[in-house]
Design an enzyme around this catalytic site. Sequence first.
Site, PDB file in Angstrom:
ATOM      1  N   LYS A   9       0.858  -1.183   0.000  1.00  0.00           N
ATOM      2  CA  LYS A   9       0.000   0.000   0.000  1.00  0.00           C
ATOM      3  C   LYS A   9       0.889   1.225   0.000  1.00  0.00           C
ATOM      4  O   LYS A   9       1.842   1.313   0.776  1.00  0.00           O
ATOM      5  CB  LYS A   9      -0.895  -0.005   1.242  1.00  0.00           C
ATOM      6  CG  LYS A   9      -1.607   1.310   1.518  1.00  0.00           C
ATOM      7  CD  LYS A   9      -1.456   1.768   2.974  1.00  0.00           C
ATOM      8  CE  LYS A   9      -0.030   1.982   3.365  1.00  0.00           C
ATOM      9  NZ  LYS A   9       0.159   2.656   4.667  1.00  0.00           N
ATOM     10  N   ASP A 136      -5.276   0.742   8.330  1.00  0.00           N
ATOM     11  CA  ASP A 136      -5.067   0.425   6.918  1.00  0.00           C
ATOM     12  C   ASP A 136      -5.823  -0.816   6.462  1.00  0.00           C
ATOM     13  O   ASP A 136      -5.856  -1.099   5.261  1.00  0.00           O
ATOM     14  CB  ASP A 136      -3.578   0.203   6.637  1.00  0.00           C
ATOM     15  CG  ASP A 136      -2.774   1.495   6.625  1.00  0.00           C
ATOM     16  OD1 ASP A 136      -3.381   2.560   6.396  1.00  0.00           O
ATOM     17  OD2 ASP A 136      -1.556   1.431   6.842  1.00  0.00           O
TER      18      ASP A 136
END
Length: 290
Positions: A9, A136
Amino acid sequence: MPTSLAPAKVNLFLHVGAVQQNGRHPLDSLIMFAGSDAADRVSAEPADTLTLDIAGPCAAHLDADDDNLVLRAARALCAREGRALGATLTLDKHLPVAAGIGGGSADAGAALRVLQELWSLDSDLVRQVAAPLGGDVPVALEGRTALMQGEGEIVHVQTGLPQLPAVLVNPSLDCPTGPVFRAFDEGAGGTGFAALEAVPDLPSPAEVIEWLKDQRNDLEPPAIRLVPEIRGVLDTLNVTPGARLARMSGSGATCFALFETIEAAQSAARTLERAHPSWWIRATSLGDAR
């Protein structure tokens, strides 16, 4: 055997508000995911009990203990279902840990996806489990280019942005999230925080890059104070031929440089690998998980 990629990410920007009473921070971040060239993999097989095996080049940096996010995700699903469920989970670990690219969260999101398939679970239930696991995890579960806000639980999928050629670089140093946020808080970070209302229409990589130059990563200064080598990585990326923007991702220590073509990114990665053989370096194309 269900299998899912768990790609890195990348926070193209990360605006962070002041710490709240619950100890967490309001966030505002545009997130994209790397391709299969910068990803872990999670698979699941039927079993009577719940176990985790870790393999791959970065396996030595992780333990299959109660703190592992893959196991925590699986146990959270069992708790929400109200029954014991079994699976043999395998994590093929290629991403560096404590690196600001959501490796643990990506692994948890992939685990939720493969267990949803293996155990035939409702997708809404799986989404409910994601948010308490970490800021996240919801966006990692979604796996789409997104504007992430709130404490990470608000995920606005973005459909009009192009893929962005990039090079990811980690100086092979840990930069744990907790100390970075503490340093941010001690410096009274977050004053004047305001989340974006929307991402503008940006159809080309060049336009995205120009817009991103007006954004920032609020965790970059405290991370550099804790791991000064991050500054060296950014300085190197800023003078790499073809690099249009260099920034730290997440809480560090991974940094990225954006390019206008994948060929330029791949050429830059080869040059960086020769000059810095101890660094973890990947050329990739950022966008939706794929």
